[in-house]
Design an enzyme around this catalytic site. Sequence first.
Site, PDB file in Angstrom:
ATOM      1  N   THR A 200      25.329 -12.123  36.154  1.00 11.65           N
ATOM      2  CA  THR A 200      25.943 -12.102  34.825  1.00 11.65           C
ATOM      3  C   THR A 200      27.299 -11.407  34.790  1.00 11.65           C
ATOM      4  O   THR A 200      28.243 -11.935  34.186  1.00 11.65           O
ATOM      5  CB  THR A 200      24.977 -11.452  33.816  1.00 11.65           C
ATOM      6  OG1 THR A 200      23.755 -12.188  33.805  1.00 11.65           O
ATOM      7  CG2 THR A 200      25.570 -11.433  32.420  1.00 11.65           C
ATOM      8  N   ASN A 415      17.275   0.496  41.947  1.00 12.47           N
ATOM      9  CA  ASN A 415      18.087   0.134  40.786  1.00 12.47           C
ATOM     10  C   ASN A 415      17.198  -0.230  39.607  1.00 12.47           C
ATOM     11  O   ASN A 415      16.002   0.046  39.613  1.00 12.47           O
ATOM     12  CB  ASN A 415      19.024  -1.027  41.150  1.00 12.47           C
ATOM     13  CG  ASN A 415      18.253  -2.306  41.410  1.00 12.47           C
ATOM     14  OD1 ASN A 415      17.191  -2.289  42.035  1.00 12.47           O
ATOM     15  ND2 ASN A 415      18.765  -3.425  40.940  1.00 12.47           N
ATOM     16  N   CYS A 417      15.958  -2.998  38.662  1.00  8.56           N
ATOM     17  CA  CYS A 417      14.915  -3.996  38.902  1.00  8.56           C
ATOM     18  C   CYS A 417      14.189  -3.796  40.223  1.00  8.56           C
ATOM     19  O   CYS A 417      13.465  -4.683  40.668  1.00  8.56           O
ATOM     20  CB  CYS A 417      15.502  -5.401  38.825  1.00  8.56           C
ATOM     21  SG  CYS A 417      16.199  -5.797  37.210  1.00  8.56           S
ATOM     22  N   GLU A 419      14.911  -3.881  43.376  1.00 11.32           N
ATOM     23  CA  GLU A 419      15.116  -4.717  44.564  1.00 11.32           C
ATOM     24  C   GLU A 419      16.265  -4.239  45.437  1.00 11.32           C
ATOM     25  O   GLU A 419      16.501  -4.812  46.509  1.00 11.32           O
ATOM     26  CB  GLU A 419      15.347  -6.182  44.154  1.00 11.32           C
ATOM     27  CG  GLU A 419      16.790  -6.568  43.857  1.00 11.32           C
ATOM     28  CD  GLU A 419      17.265  -6.167  42.472  1.00 11.32           C
ATOM     29  OE1 GLU A 419      18.364  -6.599  42.068  1.00 11.32           O
ATOM     30  OE2 GLU A 419      16.540  -5.442  41.780  1.00 11.32           O
ATOM     31  N   PRO A 606      14.902 -10.419  40.289  1.00 12.07           N
ATOM     32  CA  PRO A 606      14.444 -11.338  39.238  1.00 12.07           C
ATOM     33  C   PRO A 606      15.653 -12.075  38.679  1.00 12.07           C
ATOM     34  O   PRO A 606      16.647 -11.458  38.323  1.00 12.07           O
ATOM     35  CB  PRO A 606      13.836 -10.393  38.188  1.00 12.07           C
ATOM     36  CG  PRO A 606      14.537  -9.097  38.402  1.00 12.07           C
ATOM     37  CD  PRO A 606      14.881  -9.013  39.867  1.00 12.07           C
ATOM     38  N   THR A 607      15.587 -13.387  38.636  1.00 14.69           N
ATOM     39  CA  THR A 607      16.755 -14.182  38.224  1.00 14.69           C
ATOM     40  C   THR A 607      16.564 -14.709  36.800  1.00 14.69           C
ATOM     41  O   THR A 607      16.801 -15.890  36.530  1.00 14.69           O
ATOM     42  CB  THR A 607      16.973 -15.351  39.201  1.00 14.69           C
ATOM     43  OG1 THR A 607      15.793 -16.176  39.225  1.00 14.69           O
ATOM     44  CG2 THR A 607      17.258 -14.844  40.604  1.00 14.69           C
ATOM     45  N   THR A 610      19.937 -16.468  35.037  1.00 11.20           N
ATOM     46  CA  THR A 610      20.437 -17.702  35.647  1.00 11.20           C
ATOM     47  C   THR A 610      19.348 -18.758  35.779  1.00 11.20           C
ATOM     48  O   THR A 610      19.646 -19.956  35.784  1.00 11.20           O
ATOM     49  CB  THR A 610      21.061 -17.410  37.024  1.00 11.20           C
ATOM     50  OG1 THR A 610      20.136 -16.678  37.832  1.00 11.20           O
ATOM     51  CG2 THR A 610      22.338 -16.596  36.876  1.00 11.20           C
TER      52      THR A 610
END
Length: 792
Positions: A200, A415, A417, A419, A606-607, A610
């Site tokens: 983003t 972070n 999320c 990952e 996690p996307t 998008t």
Amino acid sequence: MSVRTFCQVHLGAVPPERRGSQVSAGQLSDFDMCAQSLIDFLKVRVGWDVRANAMAGRLWHQIMEARCPATLKQYLGIFRGVLGHRVESFIQKNIDALEDMLCAYRRSKAYEDTLNCGYLSAVRLYDTYVLRTMGTEPVYESVAQMFMRVSVFVACQCLEHECLYWLARDLIEDAKSVSEMAIVEYVFGYLAAQHVCCATPILRSAGVEGGQLASCFILQPSMMNEPGTLDALYHDMSPLLASKSGVGLDVTSFSHQKNIASCLKLVDAQVHYFNDNNIRPVGASAYMELWHSQICDFLNAKLPENPDRCHSLFQGVCIPTLFFRMYEKDPSKLWYLFDPATAPNLIKLYGAAFDNEYERLVRAGKYVSCMPLKSMMFTLIHTIIKTGSPYVLLKEALNEHHWTDTQGMAINCSNLCAEIVQLPGRNTSVCNLANICLPKCLRTVESARVGTTDANRPFFCFEALGDAVRVAVLVINACILGGSHPTPGVERGQKERSMGIGVQGLADVFAELGYGYLDAESAELDKNIFQSMYYTAVETSHNLVLEGQGVPFHGWEVSNFAKGRFHWQTWEGEDASFVPRHRWDALGKSIAEHGIFNSQFLAVMPTAGTSQVTGYAESVYPFFANISSKVTNKEEVLRPNVTFFKKVLPDDLRVVRQYGGDVSTFPKHHRERYRVFLTAFDYCPFKLLDRARARAPFVDQSQSMSFFLKEDRVRNASYLRDLLLHGYRLGLKTLMYYCRVQKQSSLTALQCLADPGSPPHSGMKQDGAWLPGPKNPEEESCAADPECLVCQ
């Protein structure tokens, strides 16, 4: 009246020259009102009608494009004050060529595919990603202009940095030189086709003056006293949140007379403030190690019964393997809690060194309190069940597989999320993200080359995957070198040039190939995809130094790369066989001699954002649902699994709707026909963890691995306990991102059916068991589960 007839009657007479007329008109046209009426008519059908979903999306694009500049000359006139000087000058210089590129795109299949992604995709693009002016009647950047802006930004960085120019030239396969427009067109082709999906911040801010392009930041400050705590929260964290990004914050060092809950409320209040009237949400996740004396207060901070709970904050815990080993041996033994002021080395150490220090402190009586191991485990699981979090990290896995030795300055946080695995130290770690849309790598076997029985049979093209990864390396490095830095700590942390390339649509790929998510063929393809991606990203980054004369990342001399070692070689017994071993050996030897441009490469994020734009399944997860609903800024929208509905036979649609798209409840022959579309809640979560372990050696950051559980499974704490223990035994870095729970509720029972002849949802099987309806991932997960647009 049919949808097709409605469109022909009411929309067919709209002349093409009307496009762009609303830029100055500032009022709703007859076309807009007609199109909006049709969208409202279609919205009740988009959950199961692929054509209605596509038409609603196309109509929204038409409505919004009337509010976009019709030409690049208009575009520059409107957004000149927003664009960076180099990007603006580039567009002005190449305005005719860029206009031709955009016109060609609007005639292309890629543009048609974007228009057909559906209503939610169209709404998300204009609500979240494109530029807009201020005011009650804003002018929007078109989707094509957005992709052009990002591509021009990348080209400008290639012209400024020789190593990136070399990579662009190599990708375009021009041995001598390549024009600046050729770079734009090449990058634009991948971005506009959504083969490479940027995070983003890149889509919103690349090419914008002072654009901050990183997705997330990680802070590991000293909070031993009140001045240090306030400095961390307001001097370090506030500018990062103000830059519209997510922050991971380690609070393990919090040690003074105040309660951690008060500190967390300060973080929560900042997030709430920055999200007020903010198009792109920001977020913060606080991490604490499990031995901290205030760990129970930390875990209580989000409980629903807590009147002062932190609504806007996310949490994570970092657990040493010692805790799990002790629990396995005797859960009734005591777990000791310490004040970090008297046990500062516990923060810095991991592995045997941590174990020895912990035991020394216990013998010396330095602990603040203690509790049975099983009580600590229950407290953790109780919080997970009630809030869906905290994220759970394994301290030894984070450090043992890092690219450099971290003993004495251990990693204990991640972070927003969970990952990204980096060592902030006195700097600020930075996440620079993009993902590959894996279904774009599917190709069809040419019927001329095979028998008719194989005609149109899809296969996964690793060459297409490799090309996309190389473009992602180019784009992310352009953002690393060309983005702004909100704080000096970010500028220092960015010198490691850490990348996080992820994926989306893995479940769609398996379904298109006819594989169930847990089939042996899927497992093999899954692992090979990530091995191929890791090798390609590392090789490309190395060539930026070897051929492009780039400077290696800060710290590579003390990295595993300097020894010719790769991430997968830190995992015991791992053999990377998909890429021939002699290629690995040659690459490792060359890196050890010449260096490498980036320190890290892959991250399974996690996307959410998008994936809504492309319409494919999120990240590496199985499908959440075949019919679901999504809450946007303005409304709740039905969201179909387009891959599923394209495979549904017309005669089966009635059954699909009757059972809410839940394949597990279909009649036997229908269940077998659509077995590849079982959802994440239908698969064994232990086997999903096994799959995460299989790809883990080639994911050198980490994976946002969520648990997908039916409600009856979380009624017993032992099930979650066993899942956490299984993740620990597998040695995963992130044992759990979110715990998503499928509640016993039915969307179908509540939704308005457009077709009066459609069968009602029975709600119950004949035997009295609950009959699940279409699943809403937002309702299935806990209230704490964010739609993480911060990362993707």
